[in-house]
Motif scaffolding. Sequence first.
Motif, short mmCIF file in Angstrom:
data_model
loop_
_atom_site.label_atom_id
_atom_site.label_comp_id
_atom_site.label_asym_id
_atom_site.label_seq_id
_atom_site.Cartn_x
_atom_site.Cartn_y
_atom_site.Cartn_z
N TYR A 49 -7.97 7.78 -4.18
CA TYR A 49 -8.38 9.17 -4.46
C TYR A 49 -8.92 9.71 -3.14
O TYR A 49 -10.03 9.38 -2.75
CB TYR A 49 -9.45 9.12 -5.55
N ASN A 50 -8.09 10.50 -2.43
CA ASN A 50 -8.36 10.73 -1.01
C ASN A 50 -8.80 12.11 -0.59
O ASN A 50 -8.58 12.51 0.55
CB ASN A 50 -7.13 10.32 -0.20
N ARG A 51 -9.42 12.86 -1.49
CA ARG A 51 -10.03 14.11 -1.03
C ARG A 51 -11.04 14.58 -2.07
O ARG A 51 -11.08 14.08 -3.19
CB ARG A 51 -8.98 15.20 -0.79
N GLY A 78 -6.42 19.03 1.62
CA GLY A 78 -7.16 17.97 2.30
C GLY A 78 -6.19 16.82 2.45
O GLY A 78 -5.59 16.40 1.45
N ARG A 79 -6.01 16.33 3.66
CA ARG A 79 -4.97 15.32 3.94
C ARG A 79 -3.63 15.79 3.37
O ARG A 79 -2.91 15.03 2.72
CB ARG A 79 -5.35 13.97 3.35
N ASN A 80 -3.35 17.06 3.49
CA ASN A 80 -2.11 17.69 3.02
C ASN A 80 -1.92 17.59 1.50
O ASN A 80 -0.80 17.66 1.01
CB ASN A 80 -0.87 17.06 3.68
N ASP A 102 0.84 -1.20 0.00
CA ASP A 102 0.00 0.00 0.00
C ASP A 102 0.88 1.25 0.00
O ASP A 102 2.03 1.23 -0.46
CB ASP A 102 -0.97 -0.07 1.20
N ASP A 103 0.36 2.32 0.53
CA ASP A 103 1.02 3.63 0.54
C ASP A 103 2.43 3.54 1.15
O ASP A 103 2.69 2.69 1.98
CB ASP A 103 0.14 4.56 1.41
N GLY A 104 3.33 4.45 0.72
CA GLY A 104 4.61 4.60 1.42
C GLY A 104 5.82 4.10 0.67
O GLY A 104 6.95 4.25 1.14
N SER A 147 -15.47 0.59 1.50
CA SER A 147 -15.40 1.43 2.68
C SER A 147 -14.09 1.20 3.41
O SER A 147 -13.57 0.08 3.41
CB SER A 147 -16.55 1.09 3.64
N ASP A 148 -13.57 2.24 4.06
CA ASP A 148 -12.42 2.05 4.95
C ASP A 148 -12.86 1.43 6.28
O ASP A 148 -12.03 1.05 7.10
CB ASP A 148 -11.74 3.40 5.24
N ASN A 149 -14.16 1.39 6.50
CA ASN A 149 -14.68 0.77 7.72
C ASN A 149 -14.66 -0.75 7.54
O ASN A 149 -15.43 -1.30 6.76
CB ASN A 149 -16.11 1.25 7.98
C1 GLA Z 1 -6.85 5.57 2.01
C2 GLA Z 1 -7.32 4.17 1.72
C3 GLA Z 1 -6.61 3.21 2.64
C4 GLA Z 1 -5.11 3.34 2.46
C5 GLA Z 1 -4.67 4.78 2.69
C6 GLA Z 1 -3.22 4.96 2.33
O1 GLA Z 1 -7.29 5.99 3.27
O2 GLA Z 1 -8.70 4.05 1.80
O3 GLA Z 1 -7.01 1.86 2.37
O4 GLA Z 1 -4.76 2.93 1.17
O5 GLA Z 1 -5.44 5.68 1.91
O6 GLA Z 1 -2.77 6.25 2.55
#
Ligand code: GLA
Length: 733
Positions: free
Chosen positions: A474-476, A437-439, A361-363, A542-544
């Motif tokens: 896609y986070n914002r 948003g989220r920097n 994932d991220d990073g 969902s992230d939930n």
């Molecule tokens: C979002 C995604 C998560 C994860 C983070 C990584 O929040 O929904 O699953 O990938 O980004 O920054």
Amino acid sequence: MTSAVPAVAKVTADPASRVFRLDGGGVTYALGVDDKGYLQPLYWGSSLAANDPLVSTDPVKTGDPVLVKAPGELSGFDPAGSVTLQEFPGQGEGLVSDPGIKAIFADGNRDLVLKYRSHRVDGETLYVELADIRRPLTVTLRYTIDPDTGVLARSASVRNGDRRAVRVDQIASAVFTLPVGDDYRLHYLTGRHAAEWTKKEVGITPALTVLESRRGSTGHGNNPYFAIGKDGLTTEEHGPVWYGALAWSGSFRISVGQDNLGRVRIMTGYNPYDFSWSLKPGETLDTPVFYAGYSTGGLGAASRTFHTFEQAHIVPGGQKARLRPVLYNSWEATAFDVTEAGQEALAEKAAKIGVERFVVDDGWFGARNSDKAGLGDWTVNPTKFPNGLKPLIDKVYTLGMDFGLWVEPEMVNVDSDLYRAHPDWVLNYTGRPRTEGRNQLVLNLARQDVRDHLLGVLDRLVTQNDVAFLKWDYNRNWTEAGWPGVPVADQQRVYVQYVGNLYYILSELRRRHPKLEIEACSGGGGRVDLGIIGLTDEVWPSDNTDPADRLMIQDGFTQVYPVSVMMAWVTDSPNWANTRATSLDYRFLSSMQGGLGIGANLDKWQAEDFTTARKWVAAYKTIRETVQRGALYRIDPPSNDNASSATMYVSQDRRQGVMFQMLHSSMWRDNPAAQHPQGLDPAQVYAVRVLGGGALPDGVPARASGAYWMEHGLRAPLKGDFVGTAFVFEVAQ
Ligand code: GLA
């Protein structure tokens, strides 16, 4: 569903009566031209006989060759233009409901009155061209109907035949009409981050209900979907349902309400909020497609029919699409702290459980040590991966899994090389704040240079590394949606051109890398719609990941979208979203009702956790095709008021069925009631087993007919909180 006789769709255009109808999948849709030239909706419902009359609601004299009549004015307050039911009205002539199209001509004229000009049937597609009564502006409506499911595909395009630009402030994909009635109920889905897919229901009245996104993307708020039933008639298993969803991943609007005469009008399409398109001479603007269906079998049959259609015609690969592999994702284990050694250790553990795809994932890129920097710089971080990604990827393949990477291409951190080089590439207004948003800021993908840059970056990433899968995040949402650099009159095109270029990149990547699979994610379910589903292989709802919340999320999601694209992860307990603690068994039973993934921190697991996980992953593989591709029966939907719930999946050939029973919380000393399987073949004999092994409950025979199971049900002796079980029915040899 499969049938021996090939289904046919019929498109009929009767030149004498000027009535058009589409027939397929048990559904008839009809429209016709009235004696004043307006195009009127005539019918949307169960199949009619070929010679059944299709007339407007206004009285027709016997023997009158014109079947569709235009009404006169009703009163001085209700001129003819406001009471004529139009299939796609222009905003003009006293229209009081939401228009299909609203435009301003160069001389300031805002009166747009559309009448029938021509039509053509091309194979299974009907095109009807409407034209303004005075100006050279035309709208072409497009219709097809799916022969198997009766799902209609509708869209529109507007063409400016004038010598000067016309500003289009709104254009719908489709407007739908249902006959006068005070007993319609609207079902829709709403929510927010980590709480998507909540089911809602309201009466349809003259007070308009608006389902929309103004955010630039589909959003976590309202999904671009509706279902309409009748009060007292429509349930999960019975009654009429008109439903549909928009194939668009940008701002949208669906309005539902009664018009001035009590008829139900549904407008679907681009959101006119902050939107306009200066249509140049000779230019055409197209809308996305709205897919719409009708069912007499309640909300359950409506979803099953729509799932069948989506799997055949929307999801890439159709019926030949791969089943979703069991996935491991490192996010919850390592967050931004990804290293070659750490990921390899996780991969070894994941492989032992039976995981088939390992996703970092991220990073992994740029200077990405937190969410404050690095977005936009899609090169491997040399400190974390001094030898590039190759050693890790090779290891993952050696372990028998394929490899995936997280990307968020449309975004940029201010602290990134990309932003330092191209501060003008983001959505912004000159001299105004750029709200983060989220920097992060949103790259203006409507720009061709941004589009070409991102396609190049992703293409190189996939070409240079053995990447089988991208999780595309896609986070914002948008703020300050400006596009300096193009003429002011063209700046609001950003709402359409951004999404158009997103679709271009996704389709071009798929074309260049046919084996690449993509997951659409937007902080969970912030961009789930038929547009993105048509270009990706799975979505993250969902992230939930709390398994009890997730049952409701999955219930909401599958009202519209198929299980075959719905990912569901087992993560750690207590859950981050609500701190609820649950057993690993319960978490697996919840996630196995979708595309199974594991996102827990395997570094913290004990030996018995690995044993449990291995058991469930192996069990999942025996029912995966049925869960992902079968018919879904919501026997007893989960809700806050429902202590126990049950969901059933039946394979297309009805040789296997799986019923999950989930107990939210025990009450008194009672046992949950028996749950009754659905969808089995009553005449077949099925053997039953407990998924994952274990004894059948007392009194449950080892085999019986489908009729027996559906009649008697099964009473699982579940006790406690957050426990579950699943029964597998298989045709006995
Ligand atoms: C979002 C995604 C998560 C994860 C983070 C990584 O929040 O929904 O699953 O990938 O980004 O920054």
